[in-house]
Structures are given as C-alpha cells and as structure tokens.
Design a protein around this motif. Sequence first.
Motif, PDB file in Angstrom:
ATOM      1  N   PHE A   1       2.549  -2.399   7.605  1.00 46.44           N
ATOM      2  CA  PHE A   1       3.946  -2.504   7.186  1.00 46.44           C
ATOM      3  C   PHE A   1       4.625  -3.642   7.931  1.00 46.44           C
ATOM      4  N   THR A   2       5.589  -4.275   7.280  1.00 48.35           N
ATOM      5  CA  THR A   2       6.383  -5.327   7.890  1.00 48.35           C
ATOM      6  C   THR A   2       7.854  -5.103   7.576  1.00 48.35           C
TER       7      THR A   2
ATOM      8  N   GLN B   1       8.076  -4.053   3.743  1.00 47.83           N
ATOM      9  CA  GLN B   1       6.900  -4.392   2.960  1.00 47.83           C
ATOM     10  C   GLN B   1       5.763  -3.483   3.389  1.00 47.83           C
ATOM     11  N   MET B   2       5.228  -2.716   2.462  1.00 44.98           N
ATOM     12  CA  MET B   2       4.195  -1.732   2.749  1.00 44.98           C
ATOM     13  C   MET B   2       2.923  -2.136   2.018  1.00 44.98           C
TER      14      MET B   2
ATOM     15  N   THR C   1       5.177   7.693  -3.240  1.00 45.21           N
ATOM     16  CA  THR C   1       4.024   8.555  -3.469  1.00 45.21           C
ATOM     17  C   THR C   1       2.778   7.700  -3.605  1.00 45.21           C
ATOM     18  N   VAL C   2       1.784   7.978  -2.776  1.00 50.88           N
ATOM     19  CA  VAL C   2       0.519   7.246  -2.783  1.00 50.88           C
ATOM     20  C   VAL C   2      -0.565   8.212  -3.238  1.00 50.88           C
ATOM     21  N   SER C   3      -1.078   7.991  -4.428  1.00 51.03           N
ATOM     22  CA  SER C   3      -2.039   8.920  -5.006  1.00 51.03           C
ATOM     23  C   SER C   3      -2.864   8.218  -6.070  1.00 51.03           C
ATOM     24  N   SER C   4      -4.125   8.597  -6.171  1.00 52.40           N
ATOM     25  CA  SER C   4      -4.996   8.049  -7.190  1.00 52.40           C
ATOM     26  C   SER C   4      -4.877   8.829  -8.484  1.00 52.40           C
TER      27      SER C   4
ATOM     28  N   GLN D   1      -1.199   3.511  -6.132  1.00 51.45           N
ATOM     29  CA  GLN D   1      -2.537   3.964  -5.771  1.00 51.45           C
ATOM     30  C   GLN D   1      -2.861   3.610  -4.322  1.00 51.45           C
ATOM     31  N   PRO D   2      -3.765   4.356  -3.698  1.00 49.28           N
ATOM     32  CA  PRO D   2      -4.196   3.987  -2.347  1.00 49.28           C
ATOM     33  C   PRO D   2      -4.671   2.538  -2.295  1.00 49.28           C
ATOM     34  N   GLY D   3      -4.259   1.842  -1.240  1.00 52.90           N
ATOM     35  CA  GLY D   3      -4.565   0.430  -1.103  1.00 52.90           C
ATOM     36  C   GLY D   3      -3.537  -0.485  -1.723  1.00 52.90           C
ATOM     37  N   GLY D   4      -2.615   0.063  -2.466  1.00 58.01           N
ATOM     38  CA  GLY D   4      -1.588  -0.728  -3.112  1.00 58.01           C
ATOM     39  C   GLY D   4      -0.443  -1.066  -2.193  1.00 58.01           C
ATOM     40  N   SER D   5       0.574  -1.699  -2.772  1.00 64.16           N
ATOM     41  CA  SER D   5       1.714  -2.180  -2.002  1.00 64.16           C
ATOM     42  C   SER D   5       3.024  -1.828  -2.681  1.00 64.16           C
ATOM     43  N   LEU D   6       4.048  -1.677  -1.867  1.00 66.70           N
ATOM     44  CA  LEU D   6       5.417  -1.508  -2.322  1.00 66.70           C
ATOM     45  C   LEU D   6       6.335  -2.228  -1.351  1.00 66.70           C
TER      46      LEU D   6
END
Length: 120
Positions: A66-67, A80-81, A117-120, A13-18
């Motif tokens: 991002f790192t 790291q996103m 994929t970044v989506s709500s 989701q938007p605001g999340g991390s991967l």
Amino acid sequence: QVQLVESGGGLVQPGGSLRLSCAVSGSIFSIYAMGWYRQAPGNQRELVATITSYITNYADSVKGRFTISRDNAKNTVYLQMNSLKPEDTAVYYCNVGIITIATMLGRDYWGQGTQVTVSS
C-alpha cells in the motif's frame, strides 16, 4: 462545515489493485495529518497508513503493498492498494486532522467508510 467524501472501494480479485480517495472540503486553515483505518467484521478498527507533510507510516501488514499520498491543492488523501489479499477485506475509513479557520484548533474528522472486498 467540514466534509469528507470517500470513494474507490469495491470488489477485486486477490492480487488486484484499488485506489481509495478521500476529499476534504470546508473552511480549512490547514490539514496537519491524514490517514486510513480499516475494520473487518468482528475486528477492532486498525490503523493502515498515515501521512504528514513529510512522514509516512504503515501497518506491518500492508508495507510494500500500500502507498499513502496526498494532494494538498485538492485537500485529498489517497491509498493505493496493490497485491490485495483476502485479509485486506474491510471497511476503510479516512481520518483527517484539520485546523479550521473558525476555531484555529485542531481536531480529527472521520469519513463514512468505503467497503473493500478481496475475493476470487
């Protein structure tokens, strides 16, 4: 043979991390540069981040979010996103500059890509 194996992509989701990983294996003398690129549908492949032994660079669109890092003992590069946005949606590709033991010459190798994929 040199192999790159990417992992860590998925739906968030938007605001999340991967966290993406790219592990390199083979008869390697040294890895002199590692980086991440991405390509969204209809767009050109663009640089996201790169890292050498002592320098990191980021695209303006991901700075502060991002790192990129590397573990030399594991021949692995990470991305790291954080604070992900829908516009971060793309296939992410690992790129590694490698000097092999056999040739002692440098060239770049590409991973197969992992979908983010970044989506709500």
